[in-house]
Design an enzyme around this catalytic site. Structure first.
Site, PDB file in Angstrom:
ATOM      1  N   ARG A 140       9.025   0.649  -2.823  1.00 31.08           N
ATOM      2  CA  ARG A 140       9.763   1.595  -3.666  1.00 31.08           C
ATOM      3  C   ARG A 140      10.252   0.952  -4.953  1.00 31.08           C
ATOM      4  O   ARG A 140      10.325   1.616  -5.993  1.00 31.08           O
ATOM      5  CB  ARG A 140      10.953   2.164  -2.891  1.00 31.08           C
ATOM      6  CG  ARG A 140      10.582   3.212  -1.858  1.00 31.08           C
ATOM      7  CD  ARG A 140      11.820   3.840  -1.258  1.00 31.08           C
ATOM      8  NE  ARG A 140      12.667   2.856  -0.600  1.00 31.08           N
ATOM      9  CZ  ARG A 140      13.949   3.037  -0.292  1.00 31.08           C
ATOM     10  NH1 ARG A 140      14.538   4.180  -0.597  1.00 31.08           N
ATOM     11  NH2 ARG A 140      14.639   2.105   0.332  1.00 31.08           N
ATOM     12  N   GLN A 173      -6.099  -1.023   3.709  1.00 26.17           N
ATOM     13  CA  GLN A 173      -5.247  -0.826   4.880  1.00 26.17           C
ATOM     14  C   GLN A 173      -5.809   0.265   5.778  1.00 26.17           C
ATOM     15  O   GLN A 173      -6.141   1.357   5.312  1.00 26.17           O
ATOM     16  CB  GLN A 173      -3.813  -0.462   4.491  1.00 26.17           C
ATOM     17  CG  GLN A 173      -2.887  -0.465   5.706  1.00 26.17           C
ATOM     18  CD  GLN A 173      -1.463  -0.083   5.382  1.00 26.17           C
ATOM     19  OE1 GLN A 173      -1.181   1.071   5.116  1.00 26.17           O
ATOM     20  NE2 GLN A 173      -0.558  -1.055   5.428  1.00 26.17           N
ATOM     21  N   GLY A 207       9.953  -7.351   3.696  1.00 30.29           N
ATOM     22  CA  GLY A 207       9.979  -6.148   2.881  1.00 30.29           C
ATOM     23  C   GLY A 207      11.213  -5.323   3.148  1.00 30.29           C
ATOM     24  O   GLY A 207      11.775  -5.358   4.244  1.00 30.29           O
ATOM     25  N   GLY A 208      11.660  -4.597   2.110  1.00 27.28           N
ATOM     26  CA  GLY A 208      12.805  -3.704   2.265  1.00 27.28           C
ATOM     27  C   GLY A 208      13.868  -3.911   1.219  1.00 27.28           C
ATOM     28  O   GLY A 208      14.446  -5.001   1.129  1.00 27.28           O
ATOM     29  N   CYS A 267       3.766   2.483   9.688  1.00 28.80           N
ATOM     30  CA  CYS A 267       3.956   3.850   9.190  1.00 28.80           C
ATOM     31  C   CYS A 267       4.837   4.640  10.155  1.00 28.80           C
ATOM     32  O   CYS A 267       4.515   4.770  11.333  1.00 28.80           O
ATOM     33  CB  CYS A 267       2.617   4.553   9.001  1.00 28.80           C
ATOM     34  SG  CYS A 267       2.785   6.210   8.294  1.00 28.80           S
ATOM     35  N   PRO A 280       0.852  -1.196   0.000  1.00 30.16           N
ATOM     36  CA  PRO A 280       0.000   0.000   0.000  1.00 30.16           C
ATOM     37  C   PRO A 280       0.882   1.238   0.000  1.00 30.16           C
ATOM     38  O   PRO A 280       1.735   1.392   0.868  1.00 30.16           O
ATOM     39  CB  PRO A 280      -0.795  -0.135   1.307  1.00 30.16           C
ATOM     40  CG  PRO A 280      -0.006  -1.074   2.160  1.00 30.16           C
ATOM     41  CD  PRO A 280       0.745  -1.974   1.242  1.00 30.16           C
TER      42      PRO A 280
END
Length: 660
Positions: free
Chosen positions: A528, A359, A503-504, A392, A305
C-alpha cells in the site's frame, strides 16, 4: 494547531487545514474483496473452481460487484489487419469494415497529450487548443500530435486506429494514407521496449483442447500416490529451534540481530535438502547448487504483487523510482492451465524490470505444479522466480483452500513447494505468508523453517493474520521471532540462508530501515505504501523523506499515461483502458499528504487525513477524494471521457451519484 486534531489524525499544519474533521478512511478490506484486474473475470475464475454452485447466484455476493468497465469502441470499427496495411483473410465475411475512407470519415479526431509545462499549477490548469481540420479529405487527422508508441518504438501497433494517427501517417501520390515506420528506431528499441512473456498460439490451442503435456508433474504426482515422496510436516509442539530462537530473543542484545542467534548463518552454503531433482523424483535427493538459482536480495527493494493497480505500466513507474524486484499480479493456477488471456497477461514483463516474478494461487499440488511446469515451458527464460501466495485473505480465495488457507494445511503446502521446485528447473520458488489465519493463533514461526527446508528460495511474511486484514498494525516483533526461528533451523539442518522479507505498514524510508535493522529481515515488501506514493523507493534508496512537488507528481502521471498507452494501445479501447487504470492509481495516490504540510515527519500510513488544502491548486486537486476529480485529471492527458464511460473506484466511499 494540530494538537487539537482528533487522535490518529495526521498532524497537518494549521495554515493548510480546512477543517479538523477528517476525511473518511478508505476501507482497504472491502476494496480487496475482488481479485481480478478486469471486470468480472475474478468472479468467473473463482466460480469455475467452485463445484456445486451456480455462477449466477454467486455473482451477486461480495464487494465491488457493481463495478462495470465497458470497453469503448469507435462508432465504425475497421478490421485490425486493414488498419495495419495488411490483407484480411476473411474478406467479405469479416465483421469489421475494410473501407478505410469510411472509417476515417467517422473516426474521432486525433488527441494531443500536453507537456506538463503546458499545465498550470493554478485552476483551471489546462485549456486544450481547439481542434482544427487541416486536411478536408481526412478531417480527423492532426499533423501536430505525437503518438507515445511511435515516439518510443518507431512504429505504432494500432495503425490507422491510433488516436494520434497524424504523427505517423503520410499521403501517397494517389491521395491514400500510408503508415510511417522509423526502421532505425525500431531496431534500436527492439530489445529495450518489447514486452516479454506472450503465450504462443500453439500452446494456447493445446491448453484449450486439454492436450498440453506435463511430464514432470505427472511423474511427481505418480510418486506422491505411491508414497515415494514423503513431506515432513511441522511439529505441533514447540520444536527445539523455536525454543532456542525465543531464548535468544529474550536474552539477546539491544538489536536482537540474527547474528546473535546464529553466528555463522551467513556462511551456510550447503546444499538444500527436500527440494528434489528433475531426473530423480525422490525428495530425499538433494538439489545440486548449480541447478537452482540463488536469490541474493539483501538490500534490495521489492514491490508487492498488487491486484488491479499493480499492472505493467504501474510497475514501470516504480522501476523509474528505483525498485529492484517486481512481481506480477496474483494469478490463479487453474486459469493459467485453461489458457486464459486475462491470466496470461499477468506474466507480461517489460525489459526495464530487472528482477521479475510471477505469483500463483491455488489449493492443490496437481494444479499448482502443472501451472509451474507450464510457466517454465512457455516463459521460463524471462521469469526470475515464481511466488506461492499463502497470504491472500479475501473470501473468494480463502474459501477455495488457496491463499492464506494454506497456512493451516502445511502438508499440502509442502507437496506444492517440492513439486513446483521440480517443475521449474533452475527458477527459484518463493513463498508469501501471513502470520496465521486467526488472531491469537500465529503459526508462521513453526511453518517458515520447514518452508525453507522444503526448498523455498525466499520467504515474505506480512505481519498480520488473515483475520486482521488491514485493521491492526503489523506485528513486527513477531516477524523478528520468525526470522530467528528460520535462522536457527537453517544452522541446525545445515541449510543455505534463504532471504526473508517482512511486510506491513511501511510508508517511509524511516519505517523501512528501522524494520530492517531491528528485525533481521533482508528487506521489506512494499504494498500500500507504493500505491499511495510510488516514489517511496527513491526515498528508501536515498534514505530521505521526499517533499515531492505537485509538478513532479504531475510529471509522474504523464509518464503513467505514456506507459499505459504503450501497453494497452493507442486506439479508442486502449485510451479508455489507460484512463481506467490511471483513475485506479489516483484512487490511492490522493491519500498522500505532502510532507511539507506536516508538523512531524515521517507521515504514517494509518493516520487519517483531515480536510486540507495544498500549497497550490494543483496539489489540492491531487489530494481530492472525489472520483470526478480523478477523471478530470485523466482528461488533461487523454481528452474528454466518452459520455458512456464512468469510473467507480474500489473504495466506494469515493464514488458519487453522478458517476453512475
Amino acid at each position: 494547531m494540530s494538537a487539537s486534531l482528533p487522535p490518529g489524525t495526521a498532524p497537518v499544519k494549521a495554515e493548510f487545514l480546512i477543517s479538523a474533521k477528517h476525511i473518511d478512511v478508505p476501507d482497504d478490506d472491502a476494496a480487496e474483496g475482488k481479485t481480478g484486474h478486469a471486470p468480472d473475470t475474478a468472479d468467473k475464475r473463482e466460480d469455475d473452481r467452485d463445484s456445486g454452485k451456480k455462477r449466477k447466484d454467486k455473482s451477486k455476493r461480495g464487494a465491488n460487484k457493481g463495478r462495470r468497465f465497458a470497453k469503448m469502441h469507435d462508432e465504425l470499427e475497421v478490421c485490425w489487419k486493414t488498419a495495419n496495411g495488411q490483407t484480411c483473410e476473411f474478406g467479405d465475411k469479416c465483421k469489421f469494415t475494410h473501407d478505410v475512407s469510411a472509417y476515417l470519415a467517422a473516426k474521432p479526431h486525433d488527441l494531443r497529450i500536453p507537456e506538463t509545462s503546458d499545465i498550470s499549477n493554478e485552476s483551471p490548469f489546462y485549456t486544450p487548443t481547439p481542434f482544427t481540420v487541416t486536411d478536408p479529405q481526412n478531417p480527423s487527422l492532426d499533423p501536430h500530435t505525437k503518438c507515445p508508441l511511435f515516439e518510443a518504438t518507431g512504429s505504432c501497433k494500432s495503425g490507422l486506429k491510433c488516436r494520434f494517427l497524424g504523427a505517423h501517417v503520410q499521403k501517397t501520390e494517389d491521395g491514400s494514407l500510408s503508415l510511417i515506420t522509423d526502421e532505425d528506431k525500431c531496431a534500436r528499441t527492439a530489445i529495450s521496449e518489447t514486452e516479454q512473456n506472450y503465450l504462443h498460439p500453439e500452446a494456447r490451442t493445446k491448453l484449450h483442447k486439454k492436450r498440453y503435456e506435463y511430464p514432470i508433474t505427472d511423474r511427481y504426482l505418480k510418486d506422491l500416490e505411491s508414497q515415494k515422496v514423503v513431506i515432513a510436516e511441522p511439529e505441533q509442539d514447540e520444536p527445539d529451534w523455536v525454543a532456542k530462537a525465543d531464548a535468544a530473543s529474550s536474552a539477546g542484545g539491544p538489536s536482537g540481530t540474527v547474528a546473535e542467534v546464529v553466528p555463522n548463518a551467513d556462511a551456510l552454503v550447503a546444499q538444500r535438502t527436500g527440494a528434489g531433482d528433475q531426473m530423480d523424483m525422490s525428495v530425499d535427493v538433494p538439489l545440486r547448487a548449480e541447478e537452482k538459482k540463488r536469490l541474493h536480495w539483501e538490500g534490495k527493494t521489492y514491490l508487492a504483487p498488487l491486484t488491479t493497480v499493480g499492472n505493467l505500466p504501474f510497475r514501470r513507474i516504480c522501476v523509474d523510482y528505483g525498485v529492484d524486484i517486481t512481481c506480477g499480479e496474483m494469478g490463479l493456477a487453474t486459469s493459467f492451465l485453461s489458457g486464459s488471456k486475462e491470466e496470461w497477461s499477468l506474466v507480461r514483463r517489460h525489459p526495464s524490470e530487472r528482477m521479475f516474478g510471477v505469483q500463483l494461487a491455488g489449493n492443490k499440488p496437481n494444479t499448482m505444479v502443472r501451472a509451474a511446469e507450464l510457466i517454465q515451458n512457455e516463459a521460463g527464460g524471462n521469469i526470475d522466480f515464481v511466488d506461492i501466495n499463502c497470504g491472500c485473505p479475501i473470501d473468494l480465495v480463502y474459501k477455495t483452500g488457496s491463499g492464506s488457507a494454506l497456512l493451516d494445511s502445511p502438508g499440502k503446502l509442502g507437496r506444492i513447494i517440492v513439486g513446483m521446485n521440480k517443475a521449474l528447473g533452475d527458477i527459484p520458488v518463493t513463498v508469501k505468508l501471513r502470520t496465521g489465519v486467526k488472531d491469537g493463533r500465529n503459526n508462521a514461526h513453526k511453518l517458515m523453517p520447514r518452508v525453507s527446508e522444503w526448498g523455498a528460495g525466499m520467504m515474505t511474511l506480512h505481519g498480520r493474520t488473515r483475520q486482521q486484514r488491514y485493521t491492526k498494525l503489523a506485528d513486527w516483533d513477531y516477524v523478528k521471532e520468525c526470522v530467528q526461528s528460520v535462522r536457527v533451523y537453517e544452522a541446525e539442518k545445515n541449510l543455505p540462508r534463504a532471504p526473508i522479507f517482512g511486510g506491513g505498514d511501511c510508508y517511509s524510508a524511516e519505517d523501512y530501515w528501522h524494520n530492517v535493522e531491528s528485525t533481521g529481515v533482508d528487506g521489506v515488501m512494499i504494498g500500500r505504501g507504493a500505491l499511495i506514493k510510488p516514489w517511496i523507493f527513491t526515498e528508501i534508496k536515498e534514505r530521505r523523506e521526499w517533499d515531492i512537488s505537485s509538478r513532479e507528481r504531475l510529471e509522474h502521471i504523464r509518464k503513467l499515461v505514456d506507459y499505459g498507452l504503450n501497453h494497452f494501445g493507442s486506439d479508442t479501447p486502449g485510451i479508455n483502458t489507460t484512463r481506467r487504470y490511471l483513475c485506479e492509481a489516483l484512487s490511492f495516490q490522493y491519500r498522500y499528504i505532502p510532507i511539507g504540510l506536516l508538523e512531524r515527519l515521517p507521515g504514517r500510513l494509518n493516520e487519517r487525513a483531515p480536510a486540507f488544502k495544498g500549497r497550490d491548486d494543483l496539489e489540492t486537486l491531487l489530494a481530492s477524494p472525489d472520483s470526478r476529480d480523478w477523471v478530470k485529471i485523466s482528461e488533461m492527458f487523454l481528452g474528454p471521457a466518452p459520455e458512456a464511460w464512468s469510473f467507480m473506484p474500489k473504495h466506494k466511499s469515493n464514488a458519487y451519484e453522478s458517476q453512475g
